[in-house]
Design a protein around this motif. Structure first.
Motif, mmCIF file in Angstrom:
data_model
loop_
_atom_site.group_PDB
_atom_site.id
_atom_site.type_symbol
_atom_site.label_atom_id
_atom_site.label_comp_id
_atom_site.label_asym_id
_atom_site.label_seq_id
_atom_site.Cartn_x
_atom_site.Cartn_y
_atom_site.Cartn_z
ATOM 1 N N ASN A 86 0.779 -1.259 0.091
ATOM 2 C CA ASN A 86 0.393 -0.107 -0.127
ATOM 3 C C ASN A 86 0.651 0.858 -0.299
ATOM 4 O O ASN A 86 0.756 1.882 0.993
ATOM 5 N N THR A 114 -0.371 3.918 6.934
ATOM 6 C CA THR A 114 -0.994 3.243 7.418
ATOM 7 C C THR A 114 -1.521 3.058 8.869
ATOM 8 O O THR A 114 -1.665 1.354 8.686
ATOM 9 N N GLN A 152 -5.667 1.838 6.223
ATOM 10 C CA GLN A 152 -5.805 2.847 4.717
ATOM 11 C C GLN A 152 -5.165 3.621 4.839
ATOM 12 O O GLN A 152 -4.822 4.502 5.573
ATOM 13 N N LEU A 153 -5.189 4.280 3.656
ATOM 14 C CA LEU A 153 -3.513 5.230 3.640
ATOM 15 C C LEU A 153 -4.362 6.874 4.653
ATOM 16 O O LEU A 153 -5.378 7.591 4.067
ATOM 17 N N ASN A 175 5.090 6.317 2.110
ATOM 18 C CA ASN A 175 4.660 5.807 3.029
ATOM 19 C C ASN A 175 5.285 5.672 4.408
ATOM 20 O O ASN A 175 6.332 4.785 4.163
#
Length: 504
Positions: free
Chosen positions: A39, A229, A234-235, A352
């Motif tokens: 992700n 995350t 979820q981001l 991320n």
């Protein structure tokens, strides 16, 4: 990829040859799969080999809303990869006889103090650059990170950091130490840390899209947005870190294109484009191990010994000496790695912070160039990360289920007031928007707040407005019907230990 694995089964010598095809034939698909599995919105990577840039590319997006792509000139925070720039600058100043790395810190800051007097008398610039003053890893960072404290105020508060281990015996990663070392530069040059780094390193290396300070990053062109995350499936977009008060430890913004220049400089013994920028002796000084960080064989990687120089780690990797550092900022993690024996350099920047693919990719590239039998490093690390994330989300869900609007045993007003920690300073707890809720304002962080929601069993649910700081269950300390304090903690990304706040 199946042919590559099969080839590796035929022997190490042939495997080394076969692995070299990984970069040409499989790298793109490997990274695209990694972005999906972890992700990860975007990633930029550079590989320098034998004096040439063989990979220089962006993948994914720098902004999940606009879908603007990452490219080789996209800016990211490189966070603690800043440290080697600071170590290099100070090693250069020693070479120029402007200072000695073994100078006592009190030579430049007579009022500087550590927790105990003996350490204060002994601590040197070198000690600050190799994390060996006895404090725990990240100790004090909840107070310092993203705070309104000045550099001088952070240095002043270092005397309150009670060490967990003896001075110079054990490694404990220390951001405020690097700040202190970096602030020696103005004392001997008359230039600020950021001006000296820019003049002596960034400009000579042609790093035109690299900034020594991070203030105003959100307004720059072609800049990655930070996401996480953590504590969610979820981001989430998170704020840009404000690192400039800890600048020598973490403030540089750069691109993989610019970092290719830094890697060429490292691999060409201090030269760039044929011109000597610094003597090789300066680079060697930064790489000399000053403290051992590990000496046991890794269970996953062909490594045994690990140590720390002046802003860079050193380790063996399948018989080669590898130098590297990672960088962790809110919403962005990165690594920079070079192997002089193979004339190999790697830099990976991501947006991320809650993923290990940036490390999996580095190991995959090292494996490819250093003849290690093929193992999918991403697949190796992913199950553990997924298991940890699942367990964390289940725990958080169970806490939310316990928030039912009930009232705590004491009147809500009993919990309000000013609380103080000797290192952090004051926080203010007031009534929240709901009857079962309290609101926390952190006086050292202008943009940080949190809520406390009553659950049961004397426990409250702590949720920071910046999700980077985490979600936890906490308890107030009470004596009879009187509230006396509360222990708060933040994400281990910020600091490992909790802070005890006493009600005033």
């Amino acid at each position: 990829m199946k042919k590559l694995i099969a080839a590796c089964l035929l022997g190490v010598s042939f495997c080394a040859h076969a692995q070299s095809s990984f970069v040409k034939d499989s790298l793109d698909s490997y990274i695209q799969r990694g972005l999906r599995n972890w992700n990860l919105p975007g990633l930029a990577v550079v590989v320098v080999k034998d004096g040439k840039t063989v990979v220089l590319k962006g993948y994914g997006v720098r902004d999940i809303g606009t879908k603007e792509p990452v490219n080789a000139d996209t800016r990211f925070m490189i966070a603690s990869n800043t440290k080697l720039f600071t170590g290099t600058a100070l090693a250069q100043l020693e070479f120029r006889k402007k200072l000695s790395l073994d100078d006592k810190v009190t030579k430049y800051f007579p009022d500087f103090r550590l927790y105990d007097s003996i350490s204060t008398q002994l601590v040197s610039v070198r000690d600050m650059l190799c994390h060996r003053i006895g404090t725990k890893t990240f100790q004090g960072d909840f107070t310092f990170w993203n705070s309104s404290l000045s550099r001088a105020a952070i240095m002043q508060k270092m005397r309150l950091l009670k060490p967990g281990r003896p001075f110079r015996q054990d490694y404990g990663y220390c951001n405020s130490c690097f700040l202190t070392a970096g602030e020696v530069i103005p004392k001997v040059t008359g230039l600020s840390w950021e001006a000296y780094i820019t003049d002596s390193i960034l400009r000579p290396l042609g790093m035109t899209r690299t900034s020594a300070l991070s203030a105003g990053m959100e307004k720059m062109d072609n800049v990655a947005r930070p996401y996480t995350t953590s504590y969610s499936d979820q981001l989430h977009r998170v704020p840009y870190d404000q690192w400039d008060n800890l600048a020598p430890a973490a403030s540089i913004i750069s691109t993989v294109n610019d970092l290719s220049h830094w890697l060429q400089f490292q691999l060409d013994s201090g030269r760039y484009q044929g011109k000597t920028i610094m003597p090789f002796a300066v680079l060697q000084k930064t790489r000399d191990v000053n403290i051992i960080t590990g000496s046991r064989k890794s269970l996953q990687f062909p490594m045994h010994f690990r140590g720390y120089g002046l802003g860079v780690y050193s380790a063996d990797y399948n018989g080669r000496q590898v130098y590297w550092h990672t960088g962790g900022a809110g919403g962005m993690v990165s690594n920079v790695c070079f192997v002089p024996e193979e004339n190999l350099g790697i830099a990976i920047l991501t947006n991320n912070d809650n993923q290990s693919f940036f490390e999996a990719l580095r190991y995959q590239l090292l494996d490819a160039y250093l003849g290690v039998a093929y193992v999918d490093r991403s697949a190796q690390l992913l199950p553990g990360a997924q298991k940890e994330a699942k367990e964390q989300l289940q725990e958080i869900s169970s806490w939310h289920a316990r928030v039912k609007g009930a009232l705590p045993p004491l009147p809500v007003s009993s919990y309000t007031g000013t609380y103080r920690n000797p290192i952090y300073g004051p926080i203010d707890i007031s009534t929240g928007k709901k009857a079962d809720q309290l609101f926390i304002r952190f006086e050292g962080h202008a943009d940080l707040t949190a809520t406390l929601s009553w659950m049961d069993n004397n426990e409250w649910l702590l949720e920071y407005t910046n999700i980077e700081y985490g979600i936890f269950k906490v308890k107030f300390r009470t004596q009879g019907n009187k509230v006396s304090g509360i222990e708060l903690r933040a994400n281990e990304f910020v600091e490992y230990d909790a802070y005890d706040f006493v009600k005033q």
